[in-house]
Design an enzyme around this catalytic site. Structure first.
Site, PDB file in Angstrom:
ATOM      1  N   CYS A  79      63.616 120.210 -35.610  1.00 14.58           N
ATOM      2  CA  CYS A  79      63.183 118.820 -35.372  1.00 14.58           C
ATOM      3  C   CYS A  79      63.941 118.179 -34.193  1.00 14.58           C
ATOM      4  O   CYS A  79      63.711 118.580 -33.068  1.00 14.58           O
ATOM      5  CB  CYS A  79      63.283 118.013 -36.653  1.00 14.58           C
ATOM      6  N   HIS A 172      61.335 120.578 -40.813  1.00 15.67           N
ATOM      7  CA  HIS A 172      62.528 120.893 -41.604  1.00 15.67           C
ATOM      8  C   HIS A 172      62.134 121.862 -42.712  1.00 15.67           C
ATOM      9  O   HIS A 172      61.099 121.677 -43.353  1.00 15.67           O
ATOM     10  CB  HIS A 172      63.074 119.631 -42.284  1.00 15.67           C
ATOM     11  N   GLU A 174      65.106 123.205 -44.389  1.00 16.80           N
ATOM     12  CA  GLU A 174      66.406 123.228 -45.067  1.00 16.80           C
ATOM     13  C   GLU A 174      66.453 122.259 -46.243  1.00 16.80           C
ATOM     14  O   GLU A 174      67.410 122.243 -46.986  1.00 16.80           O
ATOM     15  CB  GLU A 174      67.540 122.962 -44.071  1.00 16.80           C
TER      16      GLU A 174
END
Ligand code: GLN
Length: 189
Positions: A79, A172, A174
């Site tokens: 990002c 994302h 994570e």
């Protein structure tokens, strides 16, 4: 192997947790000295204008570029991380960037925070099962040079790209349990 996580701003903790799940040694990177102690680097999401500014102020901008030139220094940006890796950035405010990934990105191309969305994405390098992604005030890759490999797309646009050992995602992952993308990054040399 010690993996650095650029810890100037953004979702640093989530990346550290992913590395912990993969039983990999990690180190927060804030200074040039920290950088010298890691073998690869993750640039988290957050605010690219802030990250870009700190990269310059700390001297890490040139230190990272030099390290990449020396070779064997894989980087993964997510990002805001892919924004500060990009060669060209479009948008209202253009942050300073490392210019290591030959792409053009448009900042906030999907709208504001309330336009953020989650979507499963597939990539051949991560196996058959799709992985969940979050596009949070995400950028869009509007151009990718020939030397950039597109590993996954969303809505017809590249979303996960690789150029040599530089990996970039506009989203994302994570924030989820799936460690496959981080494991893939760790496999790059
Ligand atoms: N919109 C942010 C920027 O341009 C990126 C958002 C994110 O990293 N989730 O810096």
């Amino acid at each position: 192997m010690t993996v650095g996580v650029l810890a100037l701003q953004g979702d640093v903790a989530e990346h550290l947790l992913m590395l912990q799940k993969l039983r990999t040694k990690a180190k927060e990177v804030r200074t040039i000295d920290d950088l010298a102690q890691v073998d690869r680097l993750i640039i988290p999401g957050g605010e690219s204008t802030v990250i870009g500014m700190y990269l310059e102020e700390s001297g890490l901008m040139t230190a990272i570029q030099k390290r990449v030139k020396r070779g064997n220094f894989p980087i993964f940006g997510t990002c805001a991380g892919i924004i500060v890796l990009a060669k060209k950035i479009r948008g209202k405010h253009i942050p300073p960037s490392l210019k290591l990934l030959d792409i053009t990105v448009e900042r906030n191309a999907y709208g504001t925070q309330i336009d953020s969305f989650d979507v499963p994405v597939k990539s051949a390098v991560l196996g058959k099962k799709a992985f969940l992604t979050s596009f949070i005030r995400a950028p869009k890759i509007t151009k990718a040079a020939r030397r950039v490999t597109v590993l996954a797309t969303h809505d017809g646009k590249p979303a996960l790209v690789q150029q040599g050992n530089i990996l970039g995602a506009t989203f994302h992952t994570e924030v989820y349990d799936d460690t496959r993308l981080h494991a893939y990054f760790l496999s790059l040399s």
